[in-house]
Design an enzyme around this catalytic site. Structure first.
Site, mmCIF file in Angstrom:
data_model
loop_
_atom_site.group_PDB
_atom_site.id
_atom_site.type_symbol
_atom_site.label_atom_id
_atom_site.label_comp_id
_atom_site.label_asym_id
_atom_site.label_seq_id
_atom_site.Cartn_x
_atom_site.Cartn_y
_atom_site.Cartn_z
ATOM 1 N N ALA A 258 38.652 46.245 36.864
ATOM 2 C CA ALA A 258 37.838 45.843 38.032
ATOM 3 C C ALA A 258 36.538 45.159 37.610
ATOM 4 O O ALA A 258 35.928 45.580 36.623
ATOM 5 C CB ALA A 258 37.531 47.057 38.900
ATOM 6 N N PRO A 259 36.128 44.109 38.332
ATOM 7 C CA PRO A 259 36.756 43.536 39.534
ATOM 8 C C PRO A 259 37.856 42.522 39.249
ATOM 9 O O PRO A 259 38.362 41.894 40.169
ATOM 10 C CB PRO A 259 35.574 42.866 40.235
ATOM 11 C CG PRO A 259 34.681 42.439 39.113
ATOM 12 C CD PRO A 259 34.802 43.508 38.057
ATOM 13 N N GLY A 260 38.222 42.334 37.973
ATOM 14 C CA GLY A 260 39.422 41.559 37.656
ATOM 15 C C GLY A 260 39.205 40.199 37.043
ATOM 16 O O GLY A 260 40.176 39.473 36.801
ATOM 17 N N GLY A 261 37.970 39.830 36.731
ATOM 18 C CA GLY A 261 37.712 38.486 36.193
ATOM 19 C C GLY A 261 38.457 38.188 34.904
ATOM 20 O O GLY A 261 39.035 37.110 34.738
ATOM 21 N N LYS A 262 38.476 39.139 33.982
ATOM 22 C CA LYS A 262 39.133 38.918 32.690
ATOM 23 C C LYS A 262 40.653 38.889 32.854
ATOM 24 O O LYS A 262 41.346 38.099 32.207
ATOM 25 C CB LYS A 262 38.714 39.994 31.693
ATOM 26 C CG LYS A 262 37.205 40.039 31.446
ATOM 27 C CD LYS A 262 36.812 41.206 30.561
ATOM 28 C CE LYS A 262 35.315 41.423 30.548
ATOM 29 N NZ LYS A 262 34.799 41.961 31.823
ATOM 30 N N ASP A 307 44.770 55.934 35.606
ATOM 31 C CA ASP A 307 43.696 56.492 34.786
ATOM 32 C C ASP A 307 43.967 56.164 33.316
ATOM 33 O O ASP A 307 44.983 56.592 32.758
ATOM 34 C CB ASP A 307 43.659 58.009 35.006
ATOM 35 C CG ASP A 307 42.537 58.695 34.235
ATOM 36 O OD1 ASP A 307 41.944 58.058 33.342
ATOM 37 O OD2 ASP A 307 42.269 59.878 34.517
ATOM 38 N N CYS A 378 29.912 45.461 27.588
ATOM 39 C CA CYS A 378 28.755 44.628 27.943
ATOM 40 C C CYS A 378 27.468 45.363 27.566
ATOM 41 O O CYS A 378 26.494 45.357 28.310
ATOM 42 C CB CYS A 378 28.773 44.252 29.417
ATOM 43 S SG CYS A 378 28.773 45.651 30.549
#
Length: 427
Positions: A258-262, A307, A378
């Site tokens: 999440a949120p799924g960009g990669k 999970d 990050c």
């Protein structure tokens, strides 16, 4: 500005909400969505006042404490936050007259039911307005409004010169970077489309898939965004899928997506082939991924709730690429998440290191012999980055193929860490 009292009142509500535990970027986005009727100038004023007051909080408190007989921590939450946002305007928003700041603060105190304290508010702010230029702080923690333990950690790990550049980067205004959805448009087409929507567009050096945008009012108001022609993503984060370098037909698993960009970037690089399964822990996070998938209209990606600390035997040895962009302290992106530094603690940071080890201990099993495991965070904390990778390589059948360390203020983009590892053919 048509209604500065109202705008300041909204800023005060935002600060109180964050003090009660709301995430700042979520609270601010929600507020801007609720008050779309405000004009562009008011929204810009509101955003800067909210974000600036929050990110400079330690310095603002030190200034207030210098002039006030009642220390900040003993003040009522409404008064404390009202003084903070007023001092931010006095020190950092030159276009706002000092008299207006003081008068509006008094009016807001009365409106909020603290009329008995309006003399206190007025007296403190007028003293600060007269004397603010005469005080300064040598302490890095106060100068850069960053908790002492983070300053100490950065100085220890990177030296004082780099640490100061990293601290200062929090306050550098940066355009929003976006990744072009190359399955729907080209860079030139998207650039022209954004400019037709009134957006300022710049090229990003060395990143063909990226553009930098500024000057827009509200992202979701752009039809180009709603149509999925681009995704908001920092350049550092774009390096993850580029490091993975999927080949057509690859089966990929993103275990904390999440949120799924990669995940979307991986799917785009597969050119409609293969599969990306994008997982996260909660239904809410999976909905965020699904929303971005729906906008992108990609068909080789699916969102699944799972999970990452629980072994999924059906995936053992199946993945060409496993992407493990794991929960971390986030200290590489303080420029974007200005309350994170106040929420994180050394104890939580250590718990995250342990969680990273636990997840890696599970998810490496999904990688085929000869396949790739991409570990990323990050943050800039070595225990979560190079030291975690060193531990992993000593205890698991992988070889390090590529390691990227990006430091905010030192390198061009957000702080980020990426390790590209390959599973040995024979364990």
């Amino acid at each position: 500005m048509t209604d500065q009292v109202n705008t300041r009142g909204l800023a005060l509500e935002f600060l109180l909400e964050v003090e009660k535990g709301a995430l700042s970027h979520v609270a601010l986005r929600g507020m801007l969505e609720r008050y779309q009727y405000l004009d562009k100038q008011e929204r810009a004023f509101l955003t800067r006042l909210c974000e600036g007051t929050l990110e400079r909080r330690l310095e603002l408190d030190a200034i207030i404490n210098h002039f006030s007989k009642v220390p900040v921590k003993k003040q009522k939450p409404v008064i404390r936050n009202l003084l903070r946002m007023s001092v931010y305007q006095l020190k950092y928003m030159d276009q706002v007259p000092d008299s207006a700041v003081c008068n509006e603060a008094v009016r807001l105190a009365q409106k909020k039911g603290f009329g008995t304290l309006k003399g206190f508010v007025n007296g403190v702010l007028r003293s600060i307005a007269r004397g603010i230029e005469e005080i300064s702080f040598d302490d890095l923690s106060i100068c850069y409004s960053t908790p002492q333990w983070i300053v100490d950690q950065w100085v220890e790990e990177y030296g004082k010169d780099k640490a100061v550049r990293m601290l200062a980067d929090q306050y550098v205004e940066k355009p929003v970077t976006i990744r072009i959805n190359e399955t729907k448009t080209t860079k030139q087409q998207l650039k022209a489309r954004l400019e037709s929507e009134g957006v300022t567009v710049q090229e990003v050096d060395g990143m063909d898939c990226a553009l930098a945008i500024s000057g827009f009012d509200y992202l979701r108001a752009l039809s180009s965004f709603r149509e999925g022609l681009f995704h908001v993503q920092d350049v550092s984060s774009m390096q993850v899928a580029l490091t993975a370098a999927p080949k057509e037909g690859d089966i990929c698993l993103d275990v904390c997506a999440a949120p799924g960009g990669k995940s979307l970037h991986l799917a785009e690089l597969l050119h409609g082939t293969g599969l990306v399964e994008a997982r996260d822990l909660t239904d809410y996070k999976v909905e965020l991924i699904q929303d971005n998938i729906d906008r992108s209209e990609l068909t080789n990606i699916r969102a699944v709730c799972h999970d990452a600390t629980v072994l999924d035997e059906s995936w053992i040895g199946k993945a060409d690429i496993v992407l493990a962009d794991l929960p971390c302290s986030g200290l590489g992106v303080l420029n974007k998440k200005n309350d994170l530094k106040y929420r994180m603690t050394p104890e939580q940071q250590q718990e995250l290191v342990e969680l990273q080890h636990r997840i890696l201990d599970i998810v490496w099993q999904y990688v085929k012999p000869g396949g790739k495991l991409i570990y990323s965070t990050c943050t800039v904390h070595k225990a979560e980055n190079v030291e975690t990778v060193d531990w992993f390589l000593k205890t698991h059948p992988f070889l390090l193929k590529k390691e990227i360390i990006m430091l905010p203020g030192v390198d061009k983009y957000d702080g980020f860490f990426i390790a590209g590892m390959e599973r040995k053919e024979h364990d």
